[in-house]
Scaffold this active site. Structure first.
Site, PDB file in Angstrom:
ATOM      1  N   PHE A 197      -7.924   1.879  12.177  1.00  0.00           N
ATOM      2  CA  PHE A 197      -6.671   2.460  12.668  1.00  0.00           C
ATOM      3  C   PHE A 197      -6.763   2.952  14.099  1.00  0.00           C
ATOM      4  O   PHE A 197      -6.445   4.090  14.405  1.00  0.00           O
ATOM      5  CB  PHE A 197      -6.307   3.627  11.731  1.00  0.00           C
ATOM      6  CG  PHE A 197      -4.835   3.911  11.572  1.00  0.00           C
ATOM      7  CD1 PHE A 197      -4.025   3.071  10.826  1.00  0.00           C
ATOM      8  CD2 PHE A 197      -4.264   5.038  12.143  1.00  0.00           C
ATOM      9  CE1 PHE A 197      -2.679   3.353  10.650  1.00  0.00           C
ATOM     10  CE2 PHE A 197      -2.910   5.328  11.972  1.00  0.00           C
ATOM     11  CZ  PHE A 197      -2.120   4.483  11.229  1.00  0.00           C
ATOM     12  N   THR A 256      -3.552  11.753  10.216  1.00  0.00           N
ATOM     13  CA  THR A 256      -3.330  12.649  11.355  1.00  0.00           C
ATOM     14  C   THR A 256      -1.885  13.144  11.374  1.00  0.00           C
ATOM     15  O   THR A 256      -1.583  14.121  12.038  1.00  0.00           O
ATOM     16  CB  THR A 256      -3.699  11.963  12.687  1.00  0.00           C
ATOM     17  OG1 THR A 256      -2.939  10.766  12.800  1.00  0.00           O
ATOM     18  CG2 THR A 256      -5.174  11.632  12.715  1.00  0.00           C
ATOM     19  N   ARG A 298      -7.894  -1.275   8.974  1.00  0.00           N
ATOM     20  CA  ARG A 298      -9.130  -0.525   8.753  1.00  0.00           C
ATOM     21  C   ARG A 298      -9.733   0.017  10.055  1.00  0.00           C
ATOM     22  O   ARG A 298     -10.186  -0.735  10.898  1.00  0.00           O
ATOM     23  CB  ARG A 298     -10.127  -1.452   8.071  1.00  0.00           C
ATOM     24  CG  ARG A 298     -11.182  -0.758   7.260  1.00  0.00           C
ATOM     25  CD  ARG A 298     -11.992  -1.804   6.541  1.00  0.00           C
ATOM     26  NE  ARG A 298     -12.718  -1.260   5.393  1.00  0.00           N
ATOM     27  CZ  ARG A 298     -13.351  -2.015   4.506  1.00  0.00           C
ATOM     28  NH1 ARG A 298     -13.340  -3.310   4.601  1.00  0.00           N
ATOM     29  NH2 ARG A 298     -13.987  -1.470   3.494  1.00  0.00           N
ATOM     30  N   PHE A 315      -6.297  -3.639   3.545  1.00  0.00           N
ATOM     31  CA  PHE A 315      -6.943  -3.360   4.837  1.00  0.00           C
ATOM     32  C   PHE A 315      -5.976  -2.802   5.870  1.00  0.00           C
ATOM     33  O   PHE A 315      -6.221  -2.895   7.068  1.00  0.00           O
ATOM     34  CB  PHE A 315      -7.626  -4.626   5.402  1.00  0.00           C
ATOM     35  CG  PHE A 315      -8.454  -5.368   4.386  1.00  0.00           C
ATOM     36  CD1 PHE A 315      -9.523  -4.750   3.770  1.00  0.00           C
ATOM     37  CD2 PHE A 315      -8.148  -6.672   4.028  1.00  0.00           C
ATOM     38  CE1 PHE A 315     -10.290  -5.419   2.819  1.00  0.00           C
ATOM     39  CE2 PHE A 315      -8.899  -7.352   3.085  1.00  0.00           C
ATOM     40  CZ  PHE A 315      -9.968  -6.726   2.481  1.00  0.00           C
ATOM     41  N   ARG A 342      -4.929   8.102  16.725  1.00  0.00           N
ATOM     42  CA  ARG A 342      -6.306   8.062  16.219  1.00  0.00           C
ATOM     43  C   ARG A 342      -7.259   7.517  17.289  1.00  0.00           C
ATOM     44  O   ARG A 342      -8.417   7.907  17.355  1.00  0.00           O
ATOM     45  CB  ARG A 342      -6.410   7.286  14.907  1.00  0.00           C
ATOM     46  CG  ARG A 342      -7.773   7.447  14.247  1.00  0.00           C
ATOM     47  CD  ARG A 342      -7.849   6.871  12.838  1.00  0.00           C
ATOM     48  NE  ARG A 342      -7.342   7.747  11.796  1.00  0.00           N
ATOM     49  CZ  ARG A 342      -8.061   8.700  11.193  1.00  0.00           C
ATOM     50  NH1 ARG A 342      -9.318   8.909  11.527  1.00  0.00           N
ATOM     51  NH2 ARG A 342      -7.516   9.442  10.244  1.00  0.00           N
ATOM     52  N   GLU A 398     -12.929   3.242   5.711  1.00  0.00           N
ATOM     53  CA  GLU A 398     -12.862   2.743   7.088  1.00  0.00           C
ATOM     54  C   GLU A 398     -14.127   2.920   7.914  1.00  0.00           C
ATOM     55  O   GLU A 398     -14.508   2.006   8.655  1.00  0.00           O
ATOM     56  CB  GLU A 398     -11.706   3.433   7.824  1.00  0.00           C
ATOM     57  CG  GLU A 398     -10.341   3.049   7.294  1.00  0.00           C
ATOM     58  CD  GLU A 398      -9.255   3.958   7.850  1.00  0.00           C
ATOM     59  OE1 GLU A 398      -8.529   3.519   8.735  1.00  0.00           O
ATOM     60  OE2 GLU A 398      -9.170   5.121   7.405  1.00  0.00           O
ATOM     61  N   ALA A 457      -5.903   5.410   5.345  1.00  0.00           N
ATOM     62  CA  ALA A 457      -6.674   6.452   6.029  1.00  0.00           C
ATOM     63  C   ALA A 457      -7.926   6.831   5.251  1.00  0.00           C
ATOM     64  O   ALA A 457      -8.429   7.939   5.386  1.00  0.00           O
ATOM     65  CB  ALA A 457      -5.811   7.691   6.308  1.00  0.00           C
ATOM     66  N   GLN A 507       0.826  -1.198   0.000  1.00  0.00           N
ATOM     67  CA  GLN A 507       0.000   0.000   0.000  1.00  0.00           C
ATOM     68  C   GLN A 507       0.864   1.252   0.000  1.00  0.00           C
ATOM     69  O   GLN A 507       0.351   2.354  -0.132  1.00  0.00           O
ATOM     70  CB  GLN A 507      -0.904   0.032   1.241  1.00  0.00           C
ATOM     71  CG  GLN A 507      -1.990  -1.029   1.275  1.00  0.00           C
ATOM     72  CD  GLN A 507      -2.760  -1.029   2.590  1.00  0.00           C
ATOM     73  OE1 GLN A 507      -2.715  -2.002   3.329  1.00  0.00           O
ATOM     74  NE2 GLN A 507      -3.474   0.028   2.906  1.00  0.00           N
TER      75      GLN A 507
END
Ligand SMILES: Cc1cc2nc3c(=O)[nH]c(=O)nc-3n(C[C@H](O)[C@H](O)[C@H](O)COP(=O)(O)OP(=O)(O)OC[C@H]3O[C@@H](n4cnc5c(N)ncnc54)[C@H](O)[C@@H]3O)c2cc1C
Ligand code: FES
Ligand code: FES
Lengths: 748, 468
Positions: free
Chosen positions: A338, A432, A336, A222, A304, A703, A501, A191
């Site tokens: 996070f 973030t 997914r 994921f 998060r 997500e 994200a 990813q």
């Protein structure tokens, strides 16, 4: 004309890394991994492995020319353990052989001598021993300590939520090809193509421009291939660089499950205080995150968690503390949601516990405390276009009479109980880590009018290609089948952020939009000249035809492109996008970290077989705040898929390690993801609203819907209570049939 | 020689594969034939991404089933039509593919070819259009992305689009509807021309029936070993109140047997709880018993029918053993080297049979039991003449609960008797804590399942509230 990915998939014609035909020269790599959870390597005897016919080379940390460090966000993550092993499954050396079977055989022949050290698997124990990845962080608003005295009801409790294995269908895999001049080309299922490139360059001590990473698509990610595809790509790269031969490294399902990290298990303590009506006055929570052996993305995930500690609610006094604890398990990683699902589970547990104490249904408390427009989140951001209440209300309209029907059913059925629980959702969109909120795109128009788009988004089933095509087709007003999304490649797009994200299409879609707008502007100029129109603003392209002041001309898309080429107009554009107005001050734990929030609400209905402890999630009704969808089919699929994945996390997906840190649930016969029977009927309605903060008023979708499934836990808890009022509610996910049956028959 | 030369039709081409006996079809089609549409996502038969159609003559008719190619030994492919996703493709998407596309059933796509194959198998075999059966036909296919709603929508649409009438010539029908490509017409005569393969029998060879257990547990060993593929001879007969089932009968044949369905009214539903359609197509009764897993479902089922096994040695001598004596200690069975299970039989009392099978697992379907159990009762008025109770997952072997059965014998049915039986059962078991549950859970679960048996069979004679 090109087919969509889905068409290729259905015909078995789409190519994943393992489908690439390799030549007989291809070598195969396989890691020798630690069989102990914590210890020092005293000696490794490679003799038998080296003697095995067909084994070409064996590499250890000593063979690494650059830094033996694969962490993106932190140090202390070795590619190959040099001295100390930190978990079962950690690579210690890499075998390179003529066949995959030989490489595995070689690994099995190696004898490693360890000095065994104490291993810890539980976050709270690690916390007690001071084993932290970083110091704890606290987000707070108001003053909880003062607020308790105003509360009519105060409830404290503890929660646990379990690990979850990604089970992306395509297991970890990479192919590495040596190129001229010391270069390498990697075909990797990652990813994060740019991070993979950066790490390989770092480990092999090469400039990044010598390392090309190409990603055609993933068979699911994921989050499990955000940080943790790097290890395998880098090992393949190391072997290819050293042997100067192409190398393939592929993990089987059980190897993948045993060697790689999972969703972080969390343990938490909560305290919630409410007034007599059920208004939440104060909420205090402490999260213990089980990070596993190394930092990986744990701290970002922990952050998060803090951002979502308050769920979908406005709470005037809130204090959330979180600490990432180091244990001797494979490093847990992005999955997914996070860290947000873990946080929201605690919030909902607190509400459930309070409702129990007050003799109310949890929904009474949920509803009263939903975020309103203009409320401030405890991290300083203002809730704008807040749709917590709107989605709650719209959902209520579909639930009329439902609670009543369930109550009646439960009265007349002794051995079966039904229950319904609600889950309001509020999820912040943006990385973030603010700097990651950037993307670029490269768009070419070829002389036949077909379009090629490169950007930083990796397709992994989330439909980002469909969405990017939709954006380009809309801006250029051409048929979608003229547009092709290219593989994600570090030579075409530099320094891309991971596709993660939920905002792959937000960021890359904006970049594509800007690039297409640039092209459109120059094409309009070409058209104006060709049609002898002075006012460029009068020119419009619509459905592959040029219009002047709403009057169709004879000039078609293809002709226009031909003219552009002949008049030496650039038919390529490169564009860059950075999400505006986001920032976060970690010294104050305050700021505007998100571009916007996604809202929604779900109602989950379950039926419990109280004789056997079996249950079925019957139906899930959802109202989702999805903006103006770029592709409705994709968005519906994302919601349905996320919901069922979340359902698995809360029900049948149970990760079990033995006392020595070996994964026992290491294949799909032991680890049970939902099958078609476990999946409920899902009914989705959208709140049809605009979202000025994202491309073409759309909203990220990947997500957030996973968290709707949290209601499954509480619906089951209610059903258990309906059968066994003596049960002391516990908050310990997943709620397996085992736990359910034990709860049904527990006498206090 | 542990190589074979298997001749078969791969999609539209006849091929001869000279490969290791124990090579699985998935490796052959992906690595040697470069047909990469069939995916590998588990290699344990659990996901269905590797699904292929296997067509062969059964009782004079060409029959196709979806099977997991990751567990399919190449030796079993000889004389068959092996169809991969590539062999189902036509110039345009076929109606099944189109329906999955239109209904949003595709995301990452890794599972998609497997679903198409499984759905095609349903169309080839279904007697009538039935959504539950269609769902069951794809229940061996997992998808991690879609949440299955897109698949379910596609199934519903397809059933509306193509009502299946019990047509004699289904193959032709499906070709006309473009669900199958034209070349399927000519497969039957082409298969008939492939000569039967003789495999020399060997004392040391590992016996392979369906291979659904062997190839999960010991793939490496098998790839390099002598294998003896047991001949398939599926027979279920009833003579003079003796029901006889040959060992090579597959679980799917069992499930669909009209005879067994008439003997045990819940039979089909109960069998659907065992493995998945493609696994059941290959898995045999003999393999399930010889495997001697403590939670083997068929073992539990037939223990409660006081079944007898017919064992046959290499030179054809037979002996008979009670199933409950067959299981000795963990994975140890009363089977001599070279001996094989030939058949199983049990006596059926006059109708109606009071029989209950229960199974609870972490995931309700296609999962191994945490605990399973079966109960057979023969009553005289309200008195138990005979009781056979079995339980799996609570000891090292599939357990016949002899003491409990002895207790029940001659008792008049009452709540107290059931409670006492439950208590005695607890003294006979010794569950261990493992992935399938804690010992405490397994004890409780067996209690519940025994109660469930009785409540199911004798609802009017018992008080549920009191039993709980
Ligand atoms: C995805 C999946 C799901 C499963 N689900 C279930 C389930 O729900 N319940 C359950 O009980 N099992 C389940 N199984 C386990 C197993 O596949 C079955 O028990 C099956 O019946 C084994 O039969 P087989 O013919 O495939 O055996 P094989 O794998 O061919 O053989 C198994 C063993 O039996 C021996 N053997 C086979 N036939 C004979 C014979 N006639 N005489 C003597 N020895 C013989 C073999 O030598 C071998 O040792 C599952 C397996 C898979 C892969
Ligand atoms: S690869 Fe999963 S069933 Fe064969
Ligand atoms: S679409 Fe990804 S596994 Fe089904």
């Amino acid at each position: 004309m090109s087919h969509s990915d889905a068409v290729l998939h259905l015909r078995g014609e789409s190519i994943f890394v393992d489908d690439i035909v390799v030549t007989p020269e291809m070598l195969h790599a396989f890691p020798l991994v630690s069989t102990i959870a914590h210890g020092l390597i005293k000696n490794i005897d490679f003799q038998a492995a080296q003697a095995l016919e067909g084994v070409v080379a064996i590499f250890t940390a000593a063979n690494i020319a650059g830094e033996n460090q694969i962490g993106n966000a932190s140090v202390g993550e070795e590619l190959l353990a040099s001295r100390e092993v930190l978990y079962v499954g950690q690579p210690v050396a890499i075998m390179v052989a003529k066949t995959p079977e030989l490489a595995k055989q070689a690994a099995a022949l190696c004898q490693v001598e360890y000095q065994i050290l104490e291993a810890i698997f539980n976050a709270r124990i690690a916390d007690n021993k001071g084993l932290h990845i970083a110091p704890p962080r606290t987000f707070a608003v108001g003053n909880v300590d003062n607020a308790w005295q105003d509360c009519a009801v105060i409830v404290e409790g503890q929660t646990e939520s379990g690990a979850q294995e990604h089970v992306y269908f395509e297991t970890q895999i990479a192919l590495a090809y040596p190129l001229e001049n010391g270069g390498l080309k990697l075909l990797s299922a990652t990813q994060s193509p740019s991070f993979t490139q950066k790490i390989i360059a770092r480990v092999l001590n090469k400039p990044m421009h010598l390392v090309e990473v190409d990603v055609l698509r993933l068979g699911g990610g994921f989050g499990g291939k955000e940080e943790q595809a790097t290890m395998w790509a880098t090992l393949a790269a190391l072997a290819a660089d050293k042997t100067q031969q192409p190398v393939k490294l592929a993990l089987s399902r059980s190897e993948d499950m045993s060697f790689t990290g999972k969703r972080h298990p969390y343990s938490a303590d909560f305290k919630i205080g409410l007034n007599a009506q059920g208004k939440i006055l104060a909420y205090q929570v402490k999260f213990y995150q089980n990070a596993g052996a190394t930092a990986d993305l744990s701290l970002a995930i922990l952050e998060r968690t803090l951002f979502h500690a308050g769920g979908s609610y406005f709470i005037p006094n809130l204090k959330a503390t979180a600490v990432s604890c180091q244990t001797h398990l494979p490093s847990n990683t992005a999955f997914r949601g996070f860290g947000a699902p873990q946080a929201m589970f605690v919030m909902e547990a607190a509400i459930f516990a309070a409702a129990e104490k007050m003799g109310l249904d949890a929904s009474v408390i949920q509803q009263q405390n939903l975020l309103s427009e203009g409320d401030y989140f405890y991290y300083g951001m203002k809730a704008e276009n807040a749709r917590a209440k709107a989605s709650w209300q719209q959902l209520q309209q579909r639930l009329t009479g439902q609670q009543q029907a369930i109550a009646e059913f439960n009265c007349t059925h002794r051995l079966e109980k039904k229950a319904l629980a609600l889950m309001p959702l509020c999820f912040g969109i943006a990385f973030t880590a603010t700097f990651l909120n950037q993307a670029s795109a490269l768009v070419h128009i070829y002389t036949d009018g077909s379009v090629s788009i490169s950007c930083g988004a990796v397709e992994m089933g989330q439909g980002v290609k469909n969405k990017l095509i939709a954006v380009a087709a809309r801006v250029l007003s051409i048929a979608e089948n003229r547009i092709k999304i290219e593989s994600t490649n570090t030579t075409r797009i530099a320094n891309m952020s991971p596709t993660a994200a939920s905002n792959g299409s937000d960021l890359n879609g904006q970049a594509v939009l800007i690039a297409c707008q640039q092209l459109l502007a120059s094409l309009k100029k070409v058209a104006a000249e060709a049609l002898n129109v002075t006012d460029i603003d009068a020119i419009r392209i619509q459905q592959e035809r040029v219009y002047v002041k709403d009057v169709a001309t004879d000039l078609t898309w293809s002709q226009l492109i031909g003219k552009a080429y002949m008049t030496r107009t650039s038919l390529s554009a490169q564009a860059f996008y950075a999400t505006p107005d986001i920032y976060f001050d970690r010294s104050k734990e305050s700021g505007n970290p998100f571009a916007y929030h996604v809202y929604g609400c779900a109602a989950v209905e379950v039926t419990l077989d109280c004789l056997r402890g079996r249950y079925q999630v019957d139906k899930v009704r959802i109202v989702h705040d999805g903006g103006q969808s770029l592709d409705l089919k994709v968005d519906i699929g994302q919601i349905e898929g996320a919901l069922v994945q979340g359902l698995g996390w809360l029900t049948s997906e149970e990760i079990i390690f033995d006392d020595s840190g070996h994964l026992k649930t290491n294949d799909l016969s032991q680890y049970k993801i939902p099958d078609i029977y476990a999946a409920p009927e899902i009914e989705i309605e959208f709140l049809n609203s605009d979202n000025p903060a994202a491309v073409l008023n759309s909203k990220a979708v990947g997500e957030p819907p996973l968290m709707y499934a949290i209601a499954v836990y509480f619906a089951l808890a209610k059903a258990v209570q309906a059968f066994n009022p003596d049960w002391q509610t516990v908050y310990d996910a997943p709620f397996t049939p085992e736990k359910v049956l034990l709860a049904l028959y527990r006498k206090i | 020689m542990n190589k074979i030369s298997a001749t078969f039709i791969l999609n539209h081409r006849q091929v001869t594969a000279k490969v290791a006996l124990g090579m699985v079809a998935l490796d052959y089609i992906r690595n040697l034939q470069k047909l990469t549409g069939s995916k590998q996502a588990c290699r344990t038969g659990d996901c269905g991404a590797c699904s292929v159609l296997l067509g062969r003559h059964e009782k004079g008719k060409l029959i196709y089933h979806a099977v997991n190619s990751c567990l399919l030994p190449m030796a079993a492919v000889h004389g068959c039509h092996l169809v991969t996703i590539e062999g189902l493709n036509t110039a345009e998407l076929n109606p099944i593919q189109q329906a999955v596309l239109d209904n949003g059933g595709v995301q990452c796509g890794f599972c998609s070819p497997g679903f198409v194959v499984a759905m095609t198998a349903y169309f080839l075999n279904a007697q009538t259009a039935n959504l539950d059966e269609f769902v069951d036909a794809v229940a061996g296919n997992l998808c991690r992305c879609s949440g299955y709603m897109g698949i379910k929508r596609a199934l519903r649409q397809l059933l509306q689009q193509y009502p299946l009438n019990n047509s004699e010539n289904r193959l032709q029908d499906l070709i006309e509807r473009q669900i199958l490509p034209d070349y399927f017409v000519a497969i039957a005569p082409r298969l008939a021309e492939i000569p039967i393969l003789k495999t020399p029998s060997n004392h040391d060879a590992i016996m392979v029936a369906g291979g659904t257990d062997l190839f999960v547990q010991r793939p490496q060993l098998l790839a390099a070993s002598q294998l003896k593929l047991l001949e398939s001879n599926q027979e279920i007969t009833l003579t003079q109140q003796q029901c006889r089932i040959t060992a090579s009968t597959t679980l799917e044949t069992l499930k669909n047997s009209p005879l067994l369905q008439s003997l045990f009214p819940q039979f089909k539903k109960e069998m659907e709880m065992i493995a998945t359609t493609p696994i059941r197509q290959r898995a045999t009764v003999g393999g399930n018993l010889a495997n001697a897993s403590p939670i083997a479902d068929m073992a539990i089922f037939f223990l409660a029918l006081a079944a007898q096994l017919e064992l046959r040695s290499l030179n054809g001598e037979t002996r008979s053993v009670r199933l409950q004596d067959f299981f000795q200690t963990y994975k140890q069975i009363d089977l001599q080297a070279g001996e094989q299970i030939a058949a199983l039989s049990f006596s059926c009392p006059p109708q109606p049979i009071l029989f209950s099978f229960e199974k609870v697992s972490k995931r309700q379907y296609s999962d191994i039991a945490s605990v399973n159990s079966a109960l057979f009762l023969e009553l005289e008025q309200e008195t138990i003449k005979t009781a056979h109770l079995s339980a799996g997952g609570v000891a090292a072997i599939p357990l016949y609960l002899a003491k409990t059965c002895a207790y029940l014998q001659g008792k008049a049915i009452s709540n107290e008797v059931v409670k006492q039986a439950v208590n005695i059962a607890q003294t006979e078991i010794s569950p261990i804590s493992d992935q399938r549950g804690s010992a405490e859970y397994k004890r409780l679960l067996l209690r519940q399942l025994i109660i469930a048996h009785f409540l199911k069979l004798l609802p009017d004679l018992l008080n549920a509230e009191d039993l709980l």
